[in-house]
Write an enzyme that holds these catalytic residues in place. Structure first.
Site, PDB file in Angstrom:
ATOM      1  N   SER A  26      -1.477 -66.828 -10.705  1.00 45.44           N
ATOM      2  CA  SER A  26      -0.399 -67.859 -10.734  1.00 45.44           C
ATOM      3  C   SER A  26       0.136 -68.488  -9.401  1.00 45.44           C
ATOM      4  O   SER A  26       0.745 -69.423  -9.292  1.00 45.44           O
ATOM      5  CB  SER A  26       0.963 -67.002 -11.332  1.00 45.44           C
ATOM      6  OG  SER A  26       0.932 -65.742 -10.868  1.00 45.44           O
TER       7      SER A  26
ATOM      8  N   GLU B 208      -1.304 -73.108 -18.913  1.00 40.07           N
ATOM      9  CA  GLU B 208      -1.691 -74.174 -17.986  1.00 40.07           C
ATOM     10  C   GLU B 208      -3.184 -74.261 -17.735  1.00 40.07           C
ATOM     11  O   GLU B 208      -3.828 -73.201 -17.435  1.00 40.07           O
ATOM     12  CB  GLU B 208      -0.935 -74.148 -16.488  1.00 40.07           C
ATOM     13  CG  GLU B 208       0.491 -74.506 -16.655  1.00 40.07           C
ATOM     14  CD  GLU B 208       1.314 -74.311 -15.494  1.00 40.07           C
ATOM     15  OE1 GLU B 208       2.126 -74.775 -15.351  1.00 40.07           O
ATOM     16  OE2 GLU B 208       0.906 -73.188 -14.657  1.00 40.07           O
TER      17      GLU B 208
ATOM     18  N   HIS C  16      -3.730 -70.410 -16.823  1.00 40.88           N
ATOM     19  CA  HIS C  16      -2.418 -69.630 -16.753  1.00 40.88           C
ATOM     20  C   HIS C  16      -1.689 -69.490 -17.835  1.00 40.88           C
ATOM     21  O   HIS C  16      -1.235 -70.392 -18.171  1.00 40.88           O
ATOM     22  CB  HIS C  16      -1.934 -70.414 -15.422  1.00 40.88           C
ATOM     23  CG  HIS C  16      -0.617 -69.839 -14.999  1.00 40.88           C
ATOM     24  ND1 HIS C  16       0.444 -70.462 -14.515  1.00 40.88           N
ATOM     25  CD2 HIS C  16      -0.343 -68.441 -14.597  1.00 40.88           C
ATOM     26  CE1 HIS C  16       1.516 -69.558 -14.045  1.00 40.88           C
ATOM     27  NE2 HIS C  16       0.795 -68.546 -14.261  1.00 40.88           N
TER      28      HIS C  16
ATOM     29  N   ASN D 150       5.721 -73.414 -12.180  1.00 43.47           N
ATOM     30  CA  ASN D 150       6.186 -72.630 -10.801  1.00 43.47           C
ATOM     31  C   ASN D 150       6.331 -73.437  -9.811  1.00 43.47           C
ATOM     32  O   ASN D 150       7.742 -73.189  -8.952  1.00 43.47           O
ATOM     33  CB  ASN D 150       5.081 -71.430 -10.440  1.00 43.47           C
ATOM     34  CG  ASN D 150       4.927 -70.375 -11.406  1.00 43.47           C
ATOM     35  OD1 ASN D 150       6.030 -70.175 -12.237  1.00 43.47           O
ATOM     36  ND2 ASN D 150       4.235 -69.503 -11.094  1.00 43.47           N
TER      37      ASN D 150
HETATM   38  P1  NAI Z   1      -0.802 -56.018 -13.525  1.00 45.61           P
HETATM   39  O1  NAI Z   1      -0.757 -55.007 -12.181  1.00 45.61           O
HETATM   40  O2  NAI Z   1      -0.032 -55.340 -14.581  1.00 45.61           O
HETATM   41  O3  NAI Z   1      -2.409 -55.545 -13.897  1.00 45.61           O
HETATM   42  C1  NAI Z   1      -3.605 -55.802 -13.099  1.00 45.61           C
HETATM   43  C2  NAI Z   1      -4.703 -54.967 -13.530  1.00 45.61           C
HETATM   44  O4  NAI Z   1      -5.992 -55.143 -12.891  1.00 45.61           O
HETATM   45  C3  NAI Z   1      -4.494 -53.347 -13.411  1.00 45.61           C
HETATM   46  O5  NAI Z   1      -4.645 -52.574 -14.608  1.00 45.61           O
HETATM   47  C4  NAI Z   1      -5.542 -52.884 -12.165  1.00 45.61           C
HETATM   48  O6  NAI Z   1      -6.022 -51.814 -12.626  1.00 45.61           O
HETATM   49  C5  NAI Z   1      -6.588 -53.990 -12.678  1.00 45.61           C
HETATM   50  N1  NAI Z   1      -7.465 -54.333 -11.534  1.00 45.61           N
HETATM   51  C6  NAI Z   1      -7.163 -54.543 -10.152  1.00 45.61           C
HETATM   52  N2  NAI Z   1      -8.271 -54.856  -9.705  1.00 45.61           N
HETATM   53  C7  NAI Z   1      -9.297 -54.766 -10.499  1.00 45.61           C
HETATM   54  C8  NAI Z   1     -10.741 -54.926 -10.343  1.00 45.61           C
HETATM   55  N3  NAI Z   1     -11.384 -55.431  -9.220  1.00 45.61           N
HETATM   56  N4  NAI Z   1     -11.627 -54.854 -11.436  1.00 45.61           N
HETATM   57  C9  NAI Z   1     -10.959 -54.701 -12.714  1.00 45.61           C
HETATM   58  N5  NAI Z   1      -9.560 -54.388 -12.781  1.00 45.61           N
HETATM   59  C10 NAI Z   1      -8.865 -54.438 -11.789  1.00 45.61           C
HETATM   60  O7  NAI Z   1      -0.987 -57.404 -13.082  1.00 45.61           O
HETATM   61  P2  NAI Z   1      -0.626 -58.548 -14.145  1.00 45.61           P
HETATM   62  O8  NAI Z   1       1.020 -58.671 -13.959  1.00 45.61           O
HETATM   63  O9  NAI Z   1      -1.121 -58.540 -15.599  1.00 45.61           O
HETATM   64  O10 NAI Z   1      -1.181 -59.706 -13.464  1.00 45.61           O
HETATM   65  C11 NAI Z   1      -2.445 -59.897 -13.474  1.00 45.61           C
HETATM   66  C12 NAI Z   1      -2.661 -61.442 -13.064  1.00 45.61           C
HETATM   67  O11 NAI Z   1      -1.938 -62.070 -13.665  1.00 45.61           O
HETATM   68  C13 NAI Z   1      -2.304 -61.556 -11.371  1.00 45.61           C
HETATM   69  O12 NAI Z   1      -3.186 -62.713 -11.028  1.00 45.61           O
HETATM   70  C14 NAI Z   1      -0.925 -62.248 -11.769  1.00 45.61           C
HETATM   71  O13 NAI Z   1      -0.610 -63.231 -10.510  1.00 45.61           O
HETATM   72  C15 NAI Z   1      -1.266 -63.260 -13.232  1.00 45.61           C
HETATM   73  N6  NAI Z   1       0.112 -63.645 -13.893  1.00 45.61           N
HETATM   74  C16 NAI Z   1       1.161 -62.573 -13.958  1.00 45.61           C
HETATM   75  C17 NAI Z   1       2.084 -62.861 -14.417  1.00 45.61           C
HETATM   76  C18 NAI Z   1       3.237 -62.045 -14.831  1.00 45.61           C
HETATM   77  O14 NAI Z   1       4.061 -62.300 -15.229  1.00 45.61           O
HETATM   78  N7  NAI Z   1       3.145 -60.827 -14.708  1.00 45.61           N
HETATM   79  C19 NAI Z   1       2.127 -64.341 -15.268  1.00 45.61           C
HETATM   80  C20 NAI Z   1       1.075 -64.968 -15.025  1.00 45.61           C
HETATM   81  C21 NAI Z   1       0.130 -64.751 -14.506  1.00 45.61           C
END
Ligand code: NAI
Length: 367
Positions: A116, A149, A137, A187
């Site tokens: 994001s 997006e 996105h 954003n």
């Molecule tokens: P989260 O923290 O809930 O999940 C991330 C997951 O990735 C975790 O389960 C973690 O164990 C795993 N992970 C970390 N490093 C890893 C690796 N090297 N290989 C495999 N798995 C790995 O995070 P969330 O909220 O799901 O966000 C994920 C992505 O989506 C980020 O880039 C965030 O910026 C983006 N995003 C988040 C939004 C939100 O509202 N939470 C909205 C839109 C985009």
């Protein structure tokens, strides 16, 4: 199509659901064994309310779940035509994930990032086939939010764009093309909604009356109710990220009232205390408040449009679907007319303290 998902947190699991629900085979993994082990149960739980309501049959849920294969090794994603990463928001981690994946996949496969706030070109940098990399996105929660997006960087192939647009639209999403610029569309273009609300707050208006003015103008939630819903800390981090990416331009000024709220720990819904502690009727100058906030929303969108890589229609669609706004900024502009927006920005600039004047500098279309 075979779809890979890396990262089974809130977003990755939601994205897996989106594609599995329309019949695609989804292979997914996560670095944490706990996240892998719990993924299927978490997905089943996420679907439970729809089963209870009768929107999804028990058989359809079983079929959907059967399309998700959780694998423990990244190598097991190699048959995928499209891999979407939703790992932690750190450039080095995302680059490393793509660096490991790329040689395992077919040369035509597409690597998509759900980032994001990071630049898609920086994630693609150093790969052998950066032309197969793009941003995809999703908004949270991915299965519910219609908007996605789609973000090419300068070298992304049109065929990669077409493939990903097709499969994402096929999963029921509305896809807009966003430029690889800080904050993409939503954003970034949302910033004035909060920022101008905070400017009014610092001038002595109450959060409740500002919100009431925006609700009277047709917005589902005012800026402060939205900050309370998402979390003042998340809002501050998003504004800080944009401010630093945009050389601290005053359009992304970080208002002291927002910092103070975070310092106090009054983050909104998640801490039980936020900006809006009660309701107020719309003030007598509600229309002027709405005009002020909407003029700055229009101006931000007009600056983005002037920078290129995006259409006015896509900005409008993104703001309606991404934020539940009743109308997009260019629809707002059509309603007020250019002269009204120009005058409003000029009056704001004239009244603003020196450090905020640049905030109201009109985009080229108003100059
Ligand atoms: P989260 O923290 O809930 O999940 C991330 C997951 O990735 C975790 O389960 C973690 O164990 C795993 N992970 C970390 N490093 C890893 C690796 N090297 N290989 C495999 N798995 C790995 O995070 P969330 O909220 O799901 O966000 C994920 C992505 O989506 C980020 O880039 C965030 O910026 C983006 N995003 C988040 C939004 C939100 O509202 N939470 C909205 C839109 C985009």
């Amino acid at each position: 199509m075979r779809i890979g998902v890396i990262g089974l947190g809130a977003m990755g699991l939601g994205i897996a659901q989106v594609f599995a629900s329309v019949g695609h085979a989804v292979f997914a993994t996560d670095a944490q064994s706990g996240a892998r082990a719990s993924a299927r149960d978490r997905l089943a739980q996420a679907l439970a309310p729809r089963v209870a309501k009768g929107v999804l049959s028990v058989d359809d849920r079983a079929a959907l779940l059967s399309r998700l294969t959780v694998v423990s090794r990244v190598e097991d994603l190699s048959p995928a035509d499209l891999v979407i990463e939703a790992v932690v928001e750190r450039l080095a981690v995302k680059q490393a994930v793509f660096g490991v994946l790329e040689p395992l996949l077919s040369p035509d496969a597409v690597l998509a990032t759900n980032t994001s706030s990071l630049s898609v070109s920086s994630i693609a940098h150093g790969l052998s086939r950066p032309n197969r990399v793009l941003g995809l996105h999703f908004f949270n929660p991915a299965p519910v939010m219609k908007l996605v997006e789609l973000i090419p960087h300068a070298g992304t192939d049109a065929t990669a764009m077409g493939l990903v647009r097709g499969v994402t639209e096929g999963a029921g999403k509305t896809v807009v093309t966003a430029p690889d610029r800080p904050g993409f569309i939503v954003n970034r273009c949302a910033r004035p909604y909060y920022g101008e609300g905070l400017a009014l707050l610092e001038q002595g208006r109450s959060a409740a009356e500002i919100d009431a003015a925006m609700v009277a103008a047709g917005y589902r939630l005012g800026p402060f109710a939205l900050i309370d819903l998402i979390g003042a800390d998340i809002n501050l981090a998003a504004t800080e990220g944009l401010a630093s990416a945009m050389a601290d331009h005053p359009r992304y000024h970080i208002f002291a009232a927002l910092r103070a709220q975070v310092a106090k720990g009054d983050l909104g819904r998640k801490t039980g205390r936020g900006f809006v502690m009660g309701e107020a009727p719309p003030p007598s100058d509600a229309a002027a408040i709405a005009l002020r906030i909407e003029a700055t929303l229009v101006n931000e969108a007009a600056w983005l449009l002037a920078e290129g890589g995006v259409s006015a229609d896509d900005i409008d669609t993104a703001m309606r679907l991404g934020l539940n706004f009743p109308r997009g900024p260019f629809e707002v502009l059509a309603g007020y007319g250019r002269e009204k927006v120009r005058e409003t920005l000029a009056a704001l600039e004239a009244e603003a303290p020196a450090y905020l004047k640049g905030r109201y500098a009109p985009a080229p279309m108003f100059a």
